[in-house]
Design a protein around this motif. Structure first.
Motif, short mmCIF file in Angstrom:
data_model
loop_
_atom_site.label_atom_id
_atom_site.label_comp_id
_atom_site.label_asym_id
_atom_site.label_seq_id
_atom_site.Cartn_x
_atom_site.Cartn_y
_atom_site.Cartn_z
N ILE A 101 -14.89 -21.54 76.22
CA ILE A 101 -13.63 -22.20 76.53
C ILE A 101 -12.57 -21.82 75.51
N VAL A 102 -11.39 -21.43 75.99
CA VAL A 102 -10.28 -21.08 75.10
C VAL A 102 -9.34 -22.29 75.06
N TYR A 103 -9.32 -23.00 73.93
CA TYR A 103 -8.51 -24.21 73.81
C TYR A 103 -7.03 -23.90 73.57
N THR A 104 -6.77 -22.83 72.86
CA THR A 104 -5.39 -22.40 72.64
C THR A 104 -5.39 -20.96 72.15
N HIS A 105 -4.21 -20.35 72.12
CA HIS A 105 -4.05 -18.99 71.58
C HIS A 105 -2.69 -18.90 70.92
N ALA A 106 -2.49 -17.87 70.11
CA ALA A 106 -1.22 -17.74 69.39
C ALA A 106 -0.89 -16.27 69.18
N LEU A 107 0.41 -15.95 69.37
CA LEU A 107 0.97 -14.63 69.08
C LEU A 107 1.93 -14.76 67.91
N SER A 108 1.91 -13.81 66.99
CA SER A 108 2.86 -13.85 65.88
C SER A 108 4.28 -13.62 66.39
N PRO A 109 5.25 -14.44 65.94
CA PRO A 109 6.63 -14.26 66.39
C PRO A 109 7.35 -13.09 65.73
N ILE A 110 6.73 -12.48 64.70
CA ILE A 110 7.43 -11.43 63.95
C ILE A 110 6.65 -10.14 63.80
N ALA A 111 5.36 -10.14 64.09
CA ALA A 111 4.50 -9.01 63.73
C ALA A 111 4.68 -7.81 64.66
N ASP A 112 4.46 -6.61 64.09
CA ASP A 112 4.41 -5.39 64.89
C ASP A 112 3.09 -5.29 65.65
N HIS A 113 2.02 -5.86 65.07
CA HIS A 113 0.75 -5.83 65.78
C HIS A 113 0.82 -6.79 66.97
N LEU A 114 -0.02 -6.54 67.95
CA LEU A 114 -0.07 -7.39 69.14
C LEU A 114 -1.43 -8.09 69.22
N LEU A 115 -1.79 -8.73 68.11
CA LEU A 115 -3.05 -9.46 68.07
C LEU A 115 -2.84 -10.90 68.54
N VAL A 116 -3.70 -11.33 69.45
CA VAL A 116 -3.67 -12.71 69.93
C VAL A 116 -4.84 -13.44 69.27
N ALA A 117 -4.53 -14.49 68.51
CA ALA A 117 -5.57 -15.30 67.88
C ALA A 117 -5.98 -16.40 68.85
N CYS A 118 -7.27 -16.52 69.10
CA CYS A 118 -7.77 -17.47 70.09
C CYS A 118 -8.69 -18.51 69.43
N ALA A 119 -8.44 -19.77 69.78
CA ALA A 119 -9.30 -20.87 69.34
C ALA A 119 -10.22 -21.24 70.50
N THR A 120 -11.51 -21.09 70.28
CA THR A 120 -12.48 -21.29 71.36
C THR A 120 -13.59 -22.22 70.90
N GLN A 121 -14.57 -22.43 71.78
CA GLN A 121 -15.77 -23.20 71.41
C GLN A 121 -16.56 -22.50 70.31
N HIS A 122 -16.38 -21.20 70.19
CA HIS A 122 -17.07 -20.45 69.14
C HIS A 122 -16.44 -20.78 67.79
N PRO A 123 -17.22 -20.92 66.72
CA PRO A 123 -16.67 -21.33 65.42
C PRO A 123 -15.89 -20.27 64.67
N ALA A 124 -15.73 -19.09 65.22
CA ALA A 124 -14.95 -18.04 64.56
C ALA A 124 -13.64 -17.82 65.30
N VAL A 125 -12.58 -17.49 64.55
CA VAL A 125 -11.30 -17.12 65.14
C VAL A 125 -11.49 -15.78 65.86
N ARG A 126 -11.11 -15.73 67.13
CA ARG A 126 -11.25 -14.51 67.90
C ARG A 126 -9.90 -13.81 67.97
N LEU A 127 -9.85 -12.53 67.62
CA LEU A 127 -8.62 -11.75 67.66
C LEU A 127 -8.71 -10.72 68.77
N VAL A 128 -7.75 -10.76 69.69
CA VAL A 128 -7.69 -9.84 70.83
C VAL A 128 -6.48 -8.94 70.67
N ASP A 129 -6.67 -7.63 70.78
CA ASP A 129 -5.59 -6.66 70.64
C ASP A 129 -5.05 -6.30 72.04
#
Length: 458
Positions: free
Chosen positions: A166-194
């Protein structure tokens, strides 16, 4: 207002001070606007009382809602024009907030919507966010384990990521050149999607249990804050091999304690952390937890500033809690405002003192009937989404009763014009006096211009 204009014209009040006074006044004047409604086009159901008994509709009132099964999430584009809403039934709708020139009375209809196809989410939406540099695309996450990228104009899926939890929320940096999406899920690690490569790049380990909240720094493109059910708030530098920068400790009011980032004793809250945001200058982090506490942190040192928000807070749902802080340029220095969704009301606090300035009560019954694919059920109404549209545009909220509600600045000038309209309506029937109509149009034009353009004080 006339005195302010006079002081500005004579030079006794500078442009920055004038702008701050005006925008601060508008923010403090925010009130509910029941005349602005959102109609998703679904069939009507009757309201119920707290015992579950059906109630008749008031005479002449037609029941409408944005999402019949409940509205779960909102996001607004960088131009403050398009609003996207997500429902508990996986539906997504796009609304054009510039559809009407009348600020206080209009029924919006979706410009377009995501139909229930094989590419759509299968379960309720948990979070929505626009692409940070333009309005051509937005992201959605869901209880169905997927993160999807949509084109705004077509509402077609252009990328789909299965995170296997389950993905409870996600976040995109408002300023970064990278396009990494940080995802908060049931898994205890921060998941980064490019988004560029279309793959999950790596994970940031350190939490013990599911993650509920996530927010990138608005000034440092590689710094990220995350909160989980273990009560910890962790700071990360995604460039580091370990990733961890440290842990926020509610017992640390000096910022000199320090931590290696892996200890379990330092916690930001005594219960799950489901709300995180930053002030737009990156100086402070605001967190909220199931311990019904809000804490404000010095981002540079990690110190708890000890701001006290009193005993009025309610926060206990296993979902991301949307927090909104007014832009630092819109108020006096150190006087930013925090908008907190407190079940069936919105609390407006002075951020650094924790002083309660206003309680905005949500109109409508405490219990509401919603209808999904599994049938009709009664739920407790509460705020689930909260977005900021700017100093003049106010805020918009999503609710479990399926409504989207608008909260706009209502000034003394508006009240005077309303009284004039009522008097003219009594005197001339439904024909509004031309003078009053011109005044209303001028005032609406001013607010529309403020809403469309981002106000800066450089």
């Amino acid at each position: 207002m006339n005195q302010l204009l006079f002081d500005r014209s004579t030079g006794s009040l500078g442009p920055k001070a004038f702008a701050r006074i005006q925008t601060s006044y508008l923010i403090h004047a925010i009130q509910p606007v029941p005349g602005l409604r959102f109609n998703g086009g679904e069939k009507e159901i009757l309201p119920v009382d707290e015992q579950g008994n059906s109630l008749p509709l008031p005479a002449g009132e037609t029941k409408i809602w944005a999402h019949q099964a409940g509205a779960n999430a909102l996001t607004i584009d960088i131009e403050n024009r398009f609003l996207v809403s997500g429902g508990a039934d996986s539906s997504i709708r796009l609304w054009d907030l510039d559809e009407s020139d009348i600020r206080f009375k209009h029924t919006f209809k979706p410009r377009c919507a995501v139909s229930r196809t094989s590419s759509a989410h299968k379960f309720g939406i948990t979070h929505l966010s626009f692409y940070p540099f333009d309005s051509e695309a937005f992201l959605s996450s869901s209880y169905d384990h997927h993160l999807k990228l949509y084109g705004t104009e077509t509402l077609q899926v252009s990328a789909d990521f299965d995170l296997n939890s389950i993905v409870y929320t996600h976040a995109l940096s408002p300023i970064a050149d990278h396009l990494l999406v940080a995802c908060a899920t049931q898994h205890p690690a921060v998941r980064l999607v490019d988004l560029r490569s279309g793959s999950s790049t790596h994970s940031l380990a350190g939490h013990h249990g599911a993650l509920l909240s996530m927010a990138w720094s608005p000034t440092l493109e590689h710094v990220l804050a995350s909160g989980g059910i273990d009560g910890t708030v962790r700071l990360w530098d995604i460039r580091k091999s370990s990733g961890s920068l440290g842990v926020l400790d509610m017992e640390d009011s000096t910022g000199i304690t320090g931590t290696d980032g892996m200890g379990r004793s330092a916690r930001a809250h005594t219960s799950a952390v489901n709300g995180i945001t930053w002030t737009d200058d990156g100086r402070y982090i605001i967190t909220a937890g199931h311990d019904e506490r809000i804490r404000v942190w010095d981002a540079a040192t990690g110190a708890n500033t000890l701001a006290s928000f009193g005993p009025t807070l309610k926060n206990g749902h296993l979902s991301n809690l949307p927090l909104v802080v007014s832009p630092t340029a819109s108020t006096s220095v150190g006087k930013e405002l925090l908008f907190f969704p407190n079940e069936k009301e919105i609390l407006m606090f002075e951020l650094h003192e924790g002083r309660l300035l206003k309680r905005l009560k949500v109109p409508g019954p405490n219990m509401a009937a919603v209808r999904s694919r599994t049938g009709e059920r009664n739920i407790r109404n509460r705020v689930t989404g909260l977005v900021w549209r700017g100093q003049a545009g106010g805020i918009y909220t999503a609710h479990t009763d399926g409504q989207i509600r608008a909260w706009l600045p209502r000034t003394t000038d508006d009240e005077i014009l309303d009284r004039e309209e009522e008097e003219n309506s009594d005197a001339f029937g439904n024909n509004e006096n031309e003078g009053t109509k011109r005044k209303r149009q001028v005032l609406d034009d001013v607010f529309q211009n403020l809403t469309r353009q981002k106000v800066t004080f450089g």
